[in-house]
Design a protein around this motif. Sequence first.
Motif, PDB file in Angstrom:
ATOM      1  N   HIS A   1       6.250   3.736   5.780  1.00  0.00           N
ATOM      2  CA  HIS A   1       6.131   4.566   4.580  1.00  0.00           C
ATOM      3  C   HIS A   1       6.274   6.039   4.960  1.00  0.00           C
ATOM      4  O   HIS A   1       5.326   6.823   4.923  1.00  0.00           O
ATOM      5  CB  HIS A   1       4.771   4.305   3.924  1.00  0.00           C
ATOM      6  CG  HIS A   1       4.620   4.945   2.582  1.00  0.00           C
ATOM      7  ND1 HIS A   1       5.447   4.669   1.510  1.00  0.00           N
ATOM      8  CD2 HIS A   1       3.734   5.861   2.127  1.00  0.00           C
ATOM      9  CE1 HIS A   1       5.089   5.367   0.469  1.00  0.00           C
ATOM     10  NE2 HIS A   1       4.053   6.115   0.808  1.00  0.00           N
TER      11      HIS A   1
ATOM     12  N   PRO B   1       2.213   7.066  10.237  1.00  0.00           N
ATOM     13  CA  PRO B   1       2.646   5.881   9.485  1.00  0.00           C
ATOM     14  C   PRO B   1       2.832   4.637  10.340  1.00  0.00           C
ATOM     15  O   PRO B   1       2.733   3.516   9.841  1.00  0.00           O
ATOM     16  CB  PRO B   1       3.973   6.315   8.850  1.00  0.00           C
ATOM     17  CG  PRO B   1       4.433   7.464   9.653  1.00  0.00           C
ATOM     18  CD  PRO B   1       3.210   8.161  10.138  1.00  0.00           C
TER      19      PRO B   1
ATOM     20  N   ASP C   1       1.855  10.043   0.984  1.00  0.00           N
ATOM     21  CA  ASP C   1       2.813  10.706   0.090  1.00  0.00           C
ATOM     22  C   ASP C   1       2.862  12.211   0.350  1.00  0.00           C
ATOM     23  O   ASP C   1       3.937  12.815   0.395  1.00  0.00           O
ATOM     24  CB  ASP C   1       2.445  10.435  -1.370  1.00  0.00           C
ATOM     25  CG  ASP C   1       2.676   8.979  -1.760  1.00  0.00           C
ATOM     26  OD1 ASP C   1       3.612   8.380  -1.211  1.00  0.00           O
ATOM     27  OD2 ASP C   1       1.916   8.458  -2.597  1.00  0.00           O
TER      28      ASP C   1
ATOM     29  N   LYS D   1       4.483  12.923   3.727  1.00  0.00           N
ATOM     30  CA  LYS D   1       5.943  12.826   3.652  1.00  0.00           C
ATOM     31  C   LYS D   1       6.551  14.134   3.180  1.00  0.00           C
ATOM     32  O   LYS D   1       7.571  14.588   3.711  1.00  0.00           O
ATOM     33  CB  LYS D   1       6.344  11.689   2.701  1.00  0.00           C
ATOM     34  CG  LYS D   1       6.194  10.296   3.287  1.00  0.00           C
ATOM     35  CD  LYS D   1       6.417   9.232   2.242  1.00  0.00           C
ATOM     36  CE  LYS D   1       7.827   9.203   1.749  1.00  0.00           C
ATOM     37  NZ  LYS D   1       8.080   8.093   0.797  1.00  0.00           N
TER      38      LYS D   1
END
Length: 253
Positions: free
Chosen positions: A144, A152, A238, A241
């Motif tokens: 991910h 990750p 999230d 990222k």
Amino acid sequence: MFTLIYLTTLGWNLGIIALISWDSCVHTPMHIFLSNLSLVDFGYSSAITPNVMTGLLIGNKVISYNGCATQLFFFVALATIENFPLASMAYEHHAAVCEPLHYSTTITSTICAYLVSGACICGFLTSSIGNMFSFSFCRSNIVHHFFYDISPLLVLSCSDIHITESEFFILGSLNAFFPFLVIFTSYFLIFITILKIHSVKGHQKAFSTSAIHLTAVSIFYGTIIFMYFQPSSSHSMDIDKMVSVFYPWSSPC
């Protein structure tokens, strides 16, 4: 967009290396550190970006186990190495501004060679010691993240990751804290020296030599602290990222 940024990064860094190599007038310690930093940035971006762009353009988001391990090895090594040229450049700025009369004896070609060699040794040694592929993965094979980073991948491991997390934290702290301390101390002394300069042109010259370097340092260490030195409970994949986009493509700074 990423292709344009990546090509700009390649052109910028390779252009700097070529200009410094061809022009003997700029074979100075500052430019040696700058060309070394550009070379590291070139490898740093190239270890990640081509694979990411391939996934975005043709939809091929699959990579082999060995490919993942290779990418992570060079990513960690080059990210670690980048700390030291930034610290070396800060030290060189300090010598130029605070001790200009002793500059030629403080910053020599031999010292530059030692600093560059030591950075490479620390980077690849750290990446070899902190090998997270020594334990097993038995969960999902979907990472991910935009690329193969430590956090990750640890999520996918079915081994006990507490010791590994401690190893990475200690190694990361040592390799990031010492260069950051050198940078902070160097610029603290530089600013004290600048305040003693009464000439406006002197202020402008001193600040202009440090502004770009401080910008690069701020982006680099800001993203590293946010990504790797937060408590595990605060991590959001999230958000990580989004933040991770800044440092593979931050080289043009």
